[in-house]
Each structure stands twice: as C-alpha cells, then as structure tokens.
Scaffold this active site. Structure first.
Site, mmCIF file in Angstrom:
data_model
loop_
_atom_site.group_PDB
_atom_site.id
_atom_site.type_symbol
_atom_site.label_atom_id
_atom_site.label_comp_id
_atom_site.label_asym_id
_atom_site.label_seq_id
_atom_site.Cartn_x
_atom_site.Cartn_y
_atom_site.Cartn_z
ATOM 1 N N LYS A 47 0.705 -1.390 -0.465
ATOM 2 C CA LYS A 47 0.161 0.138 -0.135
ATOM 3 C C LYS A 47 0.615 1.648 -0.088
ATOM 4 O O LYS A 47 0.557 2.531 -1.529
ATOM 5 C CB LYS A 47 -1.203 0.181 1.122
ATOM 6 C CG LYS A 47 -2.302 1.079 1.389
ATOM 7 C CD LYS A 47 -2.915 1.015 2.371
ATOM 8 C CE LYS A 47 -2.294 1.307 3.429
ATOM 9 N NZ LYS A 47 -3.373 1.825 4.632
ATOM 10 N N ASP A 80 -6.734 0.892 0.422
ATOM 11 C CA ASP A 80 -6.546 0.728 2.035
ATOM 12 C C ASP A 80 -8.351 0.196 2.302
ATOM 13 O O ASP A 80 -9.196 0.085 1.355
ATOM 14 C CB ASP A 80 -6.484 2.659 2.315
ATOM 15 C CG ASP A 80 -7.802 3.586 1.727
ATOM 16 O OD1 ASP A 80 -8.892 3.073 1.307
ATOM 17 O OD2 ASP A 80 -7.800 5.182 2.478
#
Ligand code: SF4
Length: 210
Positions: A121, A139
């Site tokens: 991420k 996310d």
C-alpha cells in the site's frame, strides 16, 4: 454497463465531486511522504499531520534523520500509535535509503517494499504520488467502497487491487485511490452510506439492490 464502463464513470463523476482529491498526508519531499505513510498505520492522517511538522523541523534532511537517536524520534512521534515500531521503521528506512539508494527514493515497487515498514500500500502510494507511476492504493475506504459499487468481491487488498486494475484505465489508477478516500469520508461513510446524496447511485450495485 460493463465493469470497465462503470469504473470509468465512477472516476469521472467523483473527479467532479472532489476536484481537489489528493493525498491527505502533508509532505514536501518524497522521503517525507514515506515517513508520513509509515506513521499513518492505524493512525489518522490528521494526527500524522500534527506530528510531522515537529519531526521534519528537527530532522530536515534524510541524512539527519538516518543519524537520529531512536529515543528522540520515539519521543517526537509518541502521540501516534505503535510509536516504538514506527520509529524503528523510520530510522531503518532512512538508513537504507542513504546507504543503499544514494539518498533517494527508488521508483520501483520491489525496492520500496524492501524498506522497513513499507508494504504494498505504501509502495503504491509513493509510486503514484512521488513518481506519477500508475499504482492503485487499496486502503479500507478503497476496498469497502469498491465492493459496494460492485467493482470487486474480494476483501484482501492485493486481490482487490488486481480486480480494480482489470477495470480501471491505468491513467486513473493514482486518482482512484484518492477519490475513494474522499468519497468514503464524505458520502459513502462506513456506518451509513448516504446513497440518496451520492453521484454514483444509479450505477452502484449496493444502491441498485435496495
Ligand atoms: S450509492 Fe451508496 S453505497 Fe454506492 S457508492 Fe454511493 S453512497 Fe456508497
């Protein structure tokens, strides 16, 4: 409408809804975004943005941060959860960047993910926001809202990212993550999505099922 058309329409409409959608972590230089992103794990971006001015004022260069005292960094980021682990990751990443990458962030996912505290991420966030390299940041907002719209049935971030990569145009990948965060905070909030007030209502699977 097929999923690619829906995905493109989602981006078009959300760009209109949130014309200023961008990374909500404050930073001036790429290494500062890396630090802010490490701090943001299980912590709000707003809190991170309260912490980083003091940290970046004390350590204004990557070199100075790489030589920082661990206890001092811990003290500066103490109001952030998991501060001991994060302080170690920040110092470890700063040291690796200085010693192995000539003091600059590498524009490469694998190299970024080799840094302490950096998962996919954060690597994708850095690729997109520091280098303009197409990458989708998945996310909690992105995974949840994308599933409600019907662009994925997956829950694991990597699987969600793969589904999204199949239907989004690469030129929309960077913006998509930021738009999902804006939408997940403003209208498609987790506890009660405001479907009647949502510009995606007539293409969103969740709204169409109701
Ligand atoms: S229509 Fe409702 S569930 Fe779908 S994206 Fe909008 S707010 Fe979220």
């Amino acid at each position: 409408m097929d999923k690619s058309r829906i995905a493109t329409t989602v981006v078009q409409r959300l760009r209109q809804q949130y014309p200023d959608a961008q990374c909500t972590l404050d930073f001036q230089e790429p290494w500062q975004l890396l630090v802010a992103a490490i701090l943001s794990a299980q912590c709000t971006d707003a809190r991170v943005n309260l912490i980083t001015p003091g940290l970046f004022s004390r350590y204004s260069t990557l070199d100075s941060l790489a030589q920082a005292d661990l206890a001092d960094v811990e003290q500066l980021i103490r109001s952030c959860g998991l501060f001991r682990t994060k302080a170690r990751a920040i110092l470890g990443s700063a040291t690796r960047l200085v010693t192995d990458f000539n003091g600059t962030l590498p524009p490469d996912r694998e190299a970024l993910m080799s840094l302490p505290g950096v998962g996919r991420k954060i690597a994708n966030l850095l690729l997109g926001d520091c280098f303009g390299i197409p990458a989708i940041v998945v996310d909690t907002h992105c995974a949840r809202v994308s599933a409600l719209i019907g662009l994925t049935r997956q829950t694991l971030p990597l699987a969600v990212e793969k589904d999204l990569a199949e239907v989004l145009r690469p030129e929309d990948w960077i913006a998509y993550g930021h738009l999902m965060v804006s939408h997940g905070r403003a209208i498609c909030v987790a506890r009660k999505p405001d479907c009647p007030g949502c510009p995606l209502q007539n293409i969103c699977q969740h709204a169409l099922r109701r």
